[in-house]
Scaffold this active site. Structure first.
Site, PDB file in Angstrom:
ATOM      1  N   CYS A 143       0.846  -1.134   0.044  1.00 13.22           N
ATOM      2  CA  CYS A 143       0.049   0.104  -0.078  1.00 13.22           C
ATOM      3  C   CYS A 143       0.896   0.937   0.084  1.00 13.22           C
ATOM      4  CB  CYS A 143      -0.863  -0.006   1.316  1.00 13.22           C
ATOM      5  SG  CYS A 143      -1.983   1.355   1.263  1.00 13.22           S
ATOM      6  N   HIS A 198      -9.218  -4.083  -1.908  1.00 13.96           N
ATOM      7  CA  HIS A 198      -8.227  -3.307  -1.218  1.00 13.96           C
ATOM      8  C   HIS A 198      -8.404  -1.904  -1.355  1.00 13.96           C
ATOM      9  CE1 HIS A 198      -3.640  -2.335  -0.486  1.00 13.96           C
ATOM     10  NE2 HIS A 198      -4.105  -1.152  -1.013  1.00 13.96           N
ATOM     11  N   GLU A 199      -9.115  -1.256  -2.395  1.00 17.19           N
ATOM     12  CA  GLU A 199      -9.403  -0.074  -2.722  1.00 17.19           C
ATOM     13  C   GLU A 199     -10.710   0.181  -1.905  1.00 17.19           C
ATOM     14  OE1 GLU A 199      -6.146   0.121  -4.562  1.00 17.19           O
ATOM     15  OE2 GLU A 199      -7.291   1.638  -3.685  1.00 17.19           O
ATOM     16  N   HIS A 222     -10.041   1.016   1.436  1.00 17.98           N
ATOM     17  CA  HIS A 222      -9.837   2.443   2.114  1.00 17.98           C
ATOM     18  C   HIS A 222     -10.687   3.278   2.180  1.00 17.98           C
ATOM     19  CE1 HIS A 222      -5.433   2.049   1.715  1.00 17.98           C
ATOM     20  NE2 HIS A 222      -5.498   1.700   0.298  1.00 17.98           N
TER      21      HIS A 222
HETATM   22  O1  LIG Z   1      -4.557   1.289  -2.452  1.00 19.58           O
HETATM   23  C1  LIG Z   1      -3.980   1.259  -3.433  1.00 19.58           C
HETATM   24  N1  LIG Z   1      -2.270   1.265  -3.324  1.00 19.58           N
HETATM   25  O2  LIG Z   1      -1.858   1.620  -1.722  1.00 19.58           O
HETATM   26  C2  LIG Z   1      -1.477   1.214  -4.114  1.00 19.58           C
HETATM   27  C3  LIG Z   1      -0.158   0.495  -4.064  1.00 19.58           C
HETATM   28  N2  LIG Z   1      -0.639  -1.088  -3.819  1.00 19.58           N
HETATM   29  C4  LIG Z   1      -1.008  -1.806  -4.736  1.00 19.58           C
HETATM   30  O3  LIG Z   1      -0.720  -1.266  -6.025  1.00 19.58           O
HETATM   31  C5  LIG Z   1      -1.069  -3.225  -4.510  1.00 19.58           C
HETATM   32  C6  LIG Z   1      -0.175  -4.029  -4.554  1.00 19.58           C
HETATM   33  C7  LIG Z   1      -0.310  -5.374  -4.166  1.00 19.58           C
HETATM   34  C8  LIG Z   1      -1.611  -5.755  -4.029  1.00 19.58           C
HETATM   35  C9  LIG Z   1      -2.544  -4.826  -4.077  1.00 19.58           C
HETATM   36 CL1  LIG Z   1      -4.132  -5.559  -3.868  1.00 19.58          CL
HETATM   37  C10 LIG Z   1      -2.324  -3.811  -4.348  1.00 19.58           C
HETATM   38 CL2  LIG Z   1      -3.707  -2.643  -4.358  1.00 19.58          CL
HETATM   39 NI    NI Z   2      -3.372   0.898  -0.774  1.00 19.76          NI
END
Ligand SMILES: O=CN(O)CCNC(=O)c1cccc(Cl)c1Cl
Ligand code: NI
Length: 183
Positions: free
Chosen positions: A110, A153-154, A157
């Protein structure tokens, strides 16, 4: 353009807030914001621009990560046909999901977390989502695989949840049990 200086890090209270629903159709301000968020992903995935501006690569970004507590996210990655997909979602939600869960062997990262946090992050394997797009049109989609994981994941947030909240602290690498087959 957005840079890492615009990304808030863990400890900032906005990351733990539930973000506000956004009025649809989008104001030009909110539309521009979504476009700047997508531009950040494009830049972060461009080796030259990322190097020049020291951007960490990302496949998704949620508005709370730039200190804006609004229910808006962007995603940019390849799908299971290896096609580039770019999604900008407003007021996204999961309307149904599989019992089956999945996870990334390599764990998740993240931009708001300046440290490695290893461990299995259980996610629904398949999800049906509803959202509005940049133009205020309703979107209904089924996602699976990496795209489904990134979306979750988003969405987390927007609800003040960080990926490591979902890692079992007693056994970070415990593999989630498969759903029980009804006999
Ligand atoms: O909320 C977004 N971020 O924090 C951007 C950076 N993380 C990534 O690109 C990322 C990397 C691995 C697994 C997942 Cl699921 C994600 Cl999302
Ligand atoms: Ni993130």
């Amino acid at each position: 353009m957005l840079t890492m200086d615009d990304i808030i890090r863990e400890g900032h209270p906005t990351l733990r807030k539930t973000a506000e629903e956004v009025e649809v159709p989008l104001t030009s301000e909110n539309k521009q914001l979504l476009e700047k968020m997508m531009e950040f992903l494009v830049h972060s995935q461009d080796p030259e621009i990322a190097e020049q501006y020291k951007l960490r690569p990302g496949v998704g970004l949620a508005a709370p990560q730039i200190g804006i507590s609004k229910r808006m996210v962007v995603m940019r990655t390849t799908d299971q046909q290896d096609e580039l997909v770019e999604y900008a979602f407003v007021n996204p939600r999961i309307v149904s999901h599989s019992a089956e869960t999945t996870y990334l062997e390599s764990g998740e990262g993240c931009l708001s977390v300046d440290r490695e946090v290893s461990g299995i992050v259980p996610r629904y394997a398949r999800i049906k989502i509803e959202a509005y797009d940049l133009n205020g049109n309703k979107v209904v989609k089924r996602l699976r695989g990496f795209l489904a994981i990134v979306f979750q994941h988003e969405l987390d947030h927007l609800n003040g949840i960080m990926f490591y909240d979902r890692i079992d602290e007693n056994d970070p690498f415990k593999k989630p049990l498969p759903p029980q087959e009804v006999i």
